[in-house]
Design an enzyme around this catalytic site. Structure first.
Site, PDB file in Angstrom:
ATOM      1  N   ARG A 108       0.882  -1.082   0.206  1.00  0.00           N
ATOM      2  CA  ARG A 108       0.040   0.001   0.041  1.00  0.00           C
ATOM      3  C   ARG A 108       0.958   1.116   0.019  1.00  0.00           C
ATOM      4  O   ARG A 108       1.815   1.363   0.805  1.00  0.00           O
ATOM      5  CB  ARG A 108      -0.887   0.139   1.202  1.00  0.00           C
ATOM      6  N   HIS A 135      -7.682   0.698  -6.125  1.00  0.00           N
ATOM      7  CA  HIS A 135      -7.774   0.195  -5.033  1.00  0.00           C
ATOM      8  C   HIS A 135      -8.534  -1.121  -5.404  1.00  0.00           C
ATOM      9  O   HIS A 135      -9.619  -1.407  -4.906  1.00  0.00           O
ATOM     10  CB  HIS A 135      -8.607   0.952  -3.997  1.00  0.00           C
TER      11      HIS A 135
HETATM   12  N1  NVA Z   1      -9.542   7.429  -1.352  1.00  0.00           N
HETATM   13  C1  NVA Z   1      -9.215   7.250   0.045  1.00  0.00           C
HETATM   14  C2  NVA Z   1      -9.732   5.454   0.115  1.00  0.00           C
HETATM   15  C3  NVA Z   1      -9.201   5.173   1.459  1.00  0.00           C
HETATM   16  C4  NVA Z   1      -9.674   3.646   1.472  1.00  0.00           C
HETATM   17  C5  NVA Z   1      -7.818   7.211   0.232  1.00  0.00           C
HETATM   18  O1  NVA Z   1      -7.172   7.059  -0.642  1.00  0.00           O
HETATM   19  O2  NVA Z   1      -7.354   7.714   1.128  1.00  0.00           O
HETATM   20  N1   CP Z   2     -10.997   0.479   2.820  1.00  0.00           N
HETATM   21  C1   CP Z   2      -9.838   0.620   3.263  1.00  0.00           C
HETATM   22  O1   CP Z   2      -9.098   0.286   2.420  1.00  0.00           O
HETATM   23  O2   CP Z   2      -9.497   0.685   4.539  1.00  0.00           O
HETATM   24  P1   CP Z   2      -8.221   1.132   5.243  1.00  0.00           P
HETATM   25  O3   CP Z   2      -7.733   2.283   4.646  1.00  0.00           O
HETATM   26  O4   CP Z   2      -8.652   1.061   6.865  1.00  0.00           O
HETATM   27  O5   CP Z   2      -7.487  -0.210   4.956  1.00  0.00           O
END
Ligand code: NVA
Ligand code: CP
Length: 331
Positions: A108, A135
């Site tokens: 990530r 994602h």
């Molecule tokens: N768009 C958000 C998604 C979090 C799961 C982010 O990248 O912070």
């Molecule tokens: N939805 C999601 O990816 O949540 P986290 O950022 O907590 O992993």
């Protein structure tokens, strides 16, 4: 043709055929049933995976940890301060080192280029746990949840409201196009997804029977749809200064009772989480002090309503991530 994903990385939904996505969803359902029945499924005993996080996480990290352990594997977690990657060691070198020790690598972080480079050099499957652009593991959980709640994917009308050019807007557009859902990005023009991706999705949609629509019109976009989806207005990695302009741009795209009424009584509300629907977080408090805004992308009323399926979605992250690990590492 039989689906075989062994050895493949899971970097973005664009890389997978509808048939392969279908296979992963069906595998997720099987693994969910086994878990619910308390039947052991530790078929990857003796294997190990590593989780690299350059951004924070609750769901994705925990889903990978629990999924890995349920499959019988060893799991190592590395946060940004814990590894040499990017600081003292290149992406390519890190990938080659980790690939010698682990059977799979989750990443990530920021640019999609990084996860693609890791996959190029690792020699083992690499899984994208969120980048600025995509994602993909969230998409499997969302598709599974829609199918569980609404009984099908094809023909479902899904509207995504908010920042439609972030990782969630991009990924939902691709996932819907692949699986034959009618996708609408309802956002100010400045936050529409990039043209190359819209064009790619429109091509994919021709095959699947999906449609891809971009609009600024909330009332028209949300009328009689099946799924209303939103995400936070400022994503991880964006500078704090963005909040002011983003609040202005997106305030009329909030998911509230009026939007849900327009959608219809059987519509469901979805959100990848975390969400700013009340003042019970540090960030929401800060925004409230500075701008007087109490609820952002979704009102607390909608978030807590019967139509909201956000915690089913969160649970499904684990079952679907388990399917990705199992399918790509193999038993
Ligand atoms: N768009 C958000 C998604 C979090 C799961 C982010 O990248 O912070
Ligand atoms: N939805 C999601 O990816 O949540 P986290 O950022 O907590 O992993």
């Amino acid at each position: 043709m039989a689906v075989n994903l062994r050895g493949r990385s899971f970097l973005k939904i664009l890389d997978f055929t509808p048939n392969e996505i279908r296979y992963l969803l069906d595998l997720s359902k099987n693994l969910k049933s086994l878990k619910q029945a308390g039947i052991a499924h530790d078929t990857l005993k003796g294997k190990n995976i590593v989780l690299l996080f350059e951004k924070t996480s609750t769901r994705t990290r925990c889903a990978f940890e629990v999924a890995g352990r349920d499959l019988g594997m060893g799991v190592t977690f590395l946060d940004p301060s814990a590894s040499q990657m990017g600081k003292k060691e290149s992406i390519a070198d890190t990938a080659r080192v980790l690939g010698r020790m682990y059977d799979g690598i989750e990443y990530r972080g920021f640019s999609q280029k990084i996860v693609e480079e890791l996959a190029e050099y690792a020699g083992v499957p690499v899984w994208n746990g969120l980048t600025d652009e995509f994602h993909p593991t969230q998409m499997l959980a969302d598709l599974l949840t829609i199918e569980e709640k609404l009984g099908r994917l094809k023909g479902i009308k899904l509207v995504y409201m908010g920042d439609a050019r972030n990782n969630m807007g991009n990924s939902l557009m691709v996932a819907c196009a692949k699986m034959g859902l009618h996708f609408t990005a309802c956002a100010p023009k400045a936050l529409f997804p990039e043209k190359w991706l819209v064009d790619a999705c429109q091509e994919i949609a021709k095959e699947s029977g999906a449609t891809v629509t971009l609009t600024e019109d909330v009332a028209a976009a949300t009328q009689d749809v099946d799924v209303i989806y939103t995400d936070i207005w400022v994503s991880m990695g964006e500078p704090e200064e963005v909040w002011e302009s983003r609040l202005k741009l997106l305030q009329s795209y909030q998911v509230n009772a009026k939007v849900m009424e327009n959608a219809g009584k059987d519509a469901i509300f979805m959100h990848c989480l975390p969400s700013y629907h009340d003042l019970n977080t540090e960030v929401a408090q800060k925004i409230y002090q500075k701008f007087g805004v109490q609820e952002m992308e979704v009102t607390n009323e909608v978030f807590e309503s019967k139509q909201s399926v956000v915690f089913d979605e969160a649970e499904n992250r684990m079952h679907t991530i388990k399917a990705v690990i199992l399918a790509t590492i193999g038993g």
